[in-house]
Motif scaffolding. Structure first.
Motif, PDB file in Angstrom:
ATOM      1  N   ARG A 162     -76.039  15.404 -67.251  1.00 27.00           N
ATOM      2  CA  ARG A 162     -75.598  16.666 -68.053  1.00 27.00           C
ATOM      3  C   ARG A 162     -74.447  16.343 -68.796  1.00 27.00           C
ATOM      4  O   ARG A 162     -74.489  16.897 -70.158  1.00 27.00           O
ATOM      5  CB  ARG A 162     -75.113  17.790 -66.949  1.00 27.00           C
ATOM      6  N   ALA A 163     -73.580  15.597 -68.531  1.00 28.89           N
ATOM      7  CA  ALA A 163     -72.346  15.206 -69.323  1.00 28.89           C
ATOM      8  C   ALA A 163     -72.712  14.361 -70.592  1.00 28.89           C
ATOM      9  O   ALA A 163     -72.293  14.644 -71.874  1.00 28.89           O
ATOM     10  CB  ALA A 163     -71.310  14.373 -68.571  1.00 28.89           C
ATOM     11  N   GLN A 166     -74.836  16.467 -73.083  1.00 27.79           N
ATOM     12  CA  GLN A 166     -73.861  17.539 -73.648  1.00 27.79           C
ATOM     13  C   GLN A 166     -73.456  16.917 -75.084  1.00 27.79           C
ATOM     14  O   GLN A 166     -73.416  17.692 -75.957  1.00 27.79           O
ATOM     15  CB  GLN A 166     -72.970  17.952 -72.739  1.00 27.79           C
ATOM     16  N   LYS A 167     -73.050  15.960 -75.187  1.00 20.43           N
ATOM     17  CA  LYS A 167     -72.704  15.003 -76.328  1.00 20.43           C
ATOM     18  C   LYS A 167     -73.657  15.274 -77.532  1.00 20.43           C
ATOM     19  O   LYS A 167     -73.345  15.077 -78.628  1.00 20.43           O
ATOM     20  CB  LYS A 167     -72.180  13.564 -76.032  1.00 20.43           C
ATOM     21  N   GLY A 169     -75.653  17.889 -77.749  1.00 25.08           N
ATOM     22  CA  GLY A 169     -75.864  19.434 -78.234  1.00 25.08           C
ATOM     23  C   GLY A 169     -76.668  20.123 -77.105  1.00 25.08           C
ATOM     24  O   GLY A 169     -76.963  20.862 -77.373  1.00 25.08           O
ATOM     25  N   ILE A 170     -76.846  19.379 -75.984  1.00 28.42           N
ATOM     26  CA  ILE A 170     -77.875  19.962 -75.164  1.00 28.42           C
ATOM     27  C   ILE A 170     -76.957  20.453 -73.920  1.00 28.42           C
ATOM     28  O   ILE A 170     -76.346  19.535 -73.265  1.00 28.42           O
ATOM     29  CB  ILE A 170     -78.685  18.835 -74.624  1.00 28.42           C
ATOM     30  N   THR A 171     -77.058  21.572 -73.477  1.00 27.02           N
ATOM     31  CA  THR A 171     -76.255  22.162 -72.242  1.00 27.02           C
ATOM     32  C   THR A 171     -77.342  22.540 -71.326  1.00 27.02           C
ATOM     33  O   THR A 171     -78.019  23.233 -71.545  1.00 27.02           O
ATOM     34  CB  THR A 171     -75.360  23.590 -72.801  1.00 27.02           C
ATOM     35  N   ILE A 172     -76.989  21.711 -70.023  1.00 31.06           N
ATOM     36  CA  ILE A 172     -77.891  21.963 -69.058  1.00 31.06           C
ATOM     37  C   ILE A 172     -76.918  22.654 -68.006  1.00 31.06           C
ATOM     38  O   ILE A 172     -75.996  22.024 -67.640  1.00 31.06           O
ATOM     39  CB  ILE A 172     -78.625  20.878 -68.569  1.00 31.06           C
ATOM     40  N   PRO A 173     -77.275  23.912 -67.596  1.00 34.70           N
ATOM     41  CA  PRO A 173     -76.413  24.424 -66.574  1.00 34.70           C
ATOM     42  C   PRO A 173     -76.587  23.673 -65.418  1.00 34.70           C
ATOM     43  O   PRO A 173     -77.460  23.137 -65.056  1.00 34.70           O
ATOM     44  CB  PRO A 173     -77.107  25.938 -66.277  1.00 34.70           C
ATOM     45  N   ASN A 174     -75.562  23.805 -64.378  1.00 38.25           N
ATOM     46  CA  ASN A 174     -75.338  23.092 -63.121  1.00 38.25           C
ATOM     47  C   ASN A 174     -76.098  24.106 -61.853  1.00 38.25           C
ATOM     48  O   ASN A 174     -75.549  24.975 -61.769  1.00 38.25           O
ATOM     49  CB  ASN A 174     -73.827  23.069 -62.611  1.00 38.25           C
ATOM     50  N   GLU A 177     -74.069  25.131 -58.719  1.00 40.85           N
ATOM     51  CA  GLU A 177     -72.917  25.781 -59.173  1.00 40.85           C
ATOM     52  C   GLU A 177     -72.773  27.132 -58.073  1.00 40.85           C
ATOM     53  O   GLU A 177     -71.746  27.358 -57.405  1.00 40.85           O
ATOM     54  CB  GLU A 177     -72.566  26.196 -60.424  1.00 40.85           C
ATOM     55  N   CYS A 238     -79.132   9.022 -76.532  1.00 39.85           N
ATOM     56  CA  CYS A 238     -78.695   9.353 -75.362  1.00 39.85           C
ATOM     57  C   CYS A 238     -79.164   8.287 -74.211  1.00 39.85           C
ATOM     58  O   CYS A 238     -78.202   8.645 -73.306  1.00 39.85           O
ATOM     59  CB  CYS A 238     -79.313  10.952 -75.340  1.00 39.85           C
TER      60      CYS A 238
END
Length: 278
Positions: A162-163, A166-167, A169-174, A177, A238
């Motif tokens: 996920r980290a 994210q670089k 531009g792709i946000t994947i929720p945890n 959490e 990526c």
């Protein structure tokens, strides 16, 4: 159930689980076996196994509750349920059945089960507190709920995945959490009304020897890149960055994939009405 009405996220889950050739690996077998052990089932009990998959926990439960008990396993991944049915037939079990049900939509009768289990799947639910409320109501007084979930810092291979994305531009929720700490588990369960909450933490981690296997497992999962819009060039960059990160963190044994597992058990109160004597 009507698969054509599933939203994109649910379809991603189906794609993920119906296409897993090796779901019954050592990790999932250990997790299911331990959960059943901690549920402390007894002969004659009526048990529900939600998101049963290939029936690992459900079949183990059926062997414990015996001919006077009963187990219902539910899942909406038909491919996995077919595997479960084949195993039940081979074992000759007659006290277990499976039903195709979406766990997020599953309704229950009040005080229906002695035990409700969910092995390694609760993170996929779209509304975990609502599901837990339904389970609480569906338990008989004194009944037990038993589920397993991951610490919010696990698996480390997925946290790293996920980290890296994210670089780009792709946000994947945890997905881990909401229940990812002991405190969070206690708070949700206590708010619903569960009692005697116990959390057993165990390490099910392992060394990864192949970064590409880790990438594919994450990218193809429901919390991955199934419907993400990204160019082939950026996807390859990526991917290679992920490989680099994994290899740099690896030792001679491989990349340590920390998998901190919570096995959670809790009970519905034995008495539903409190009598006050003045």
């Amino acid at each position: 159930m009507n698969y054509s009405s599933l939203n994109a996220y649910k379809q991603q889950i189906l794609n993920d689980f119906n296409n897993r050739p090796n779901y019954e690996n050592e990790f999932h077998r250990r997790a299911a076996s331990r959960l059943v052990e901690l549920a402390k089932l007894q002969p004659g009990q009526k048990v529900l196994d939600v998101a049963t998959g290939t029936g690992l926990a459900a079949i183990a439960a059926a062997q414990i509750v015996g001919s006077t008990g009963y187990v219902l396993g539910t899942d909406f991944a038909l491919g996995m349920l077919q595997q479960a049915q084949q195993k039940v037939a081979a074992l000759g079990l007659t006290n277990i059945m499976f039903d195709t049900v979406d766990a997020d939509e599953q309704e229950f009768e009040e005080r229906q089960f002695d035990a409700i289990m969910c092995s390694s799947a609760i993170a996929y639910f779209t509304d975990i507190p609502t599901s837990l409320c339904r389970w609480h109501n569906a338990l008989k007084p004194g009944g037990i709920v038993a589920f397993s979930c991951l610490a919010e810092t696990s698996p480390t291979a997925s946290v790293l995945f996920r980290a890296v994305v994210q670089k780009y531009g792709i946000t994947i929720p945890n997905p881990n959490e909401l229940l990812g700490t002991h405190q969070k588990c206690y708070q949700i369960l206590e708010t619903i009304g569960f009692e005697e909450i116990e959390i057993t933490t165990e390490q099910l981690g392992f060394y990864l020897q192949d970064a590409e296997i880790a990438w594919n497992g994450n990218a193809k999962s429901a919390f991955g890149l199934q419907d993400v819009k990204i160019s082939e060039e950026d996807l390859e960059r990526c991917k290679q960055e992920y490989f680099t990160e994994v290899n740099q963190a690896a030792t001679k044994e491989g990349y340590w994939n920390d998998v901190t597992f919570f096995f959670v058990t809790a009970h519905r109160a034995s008495k539903t009405i409190t009598q006050v004597i003045f």
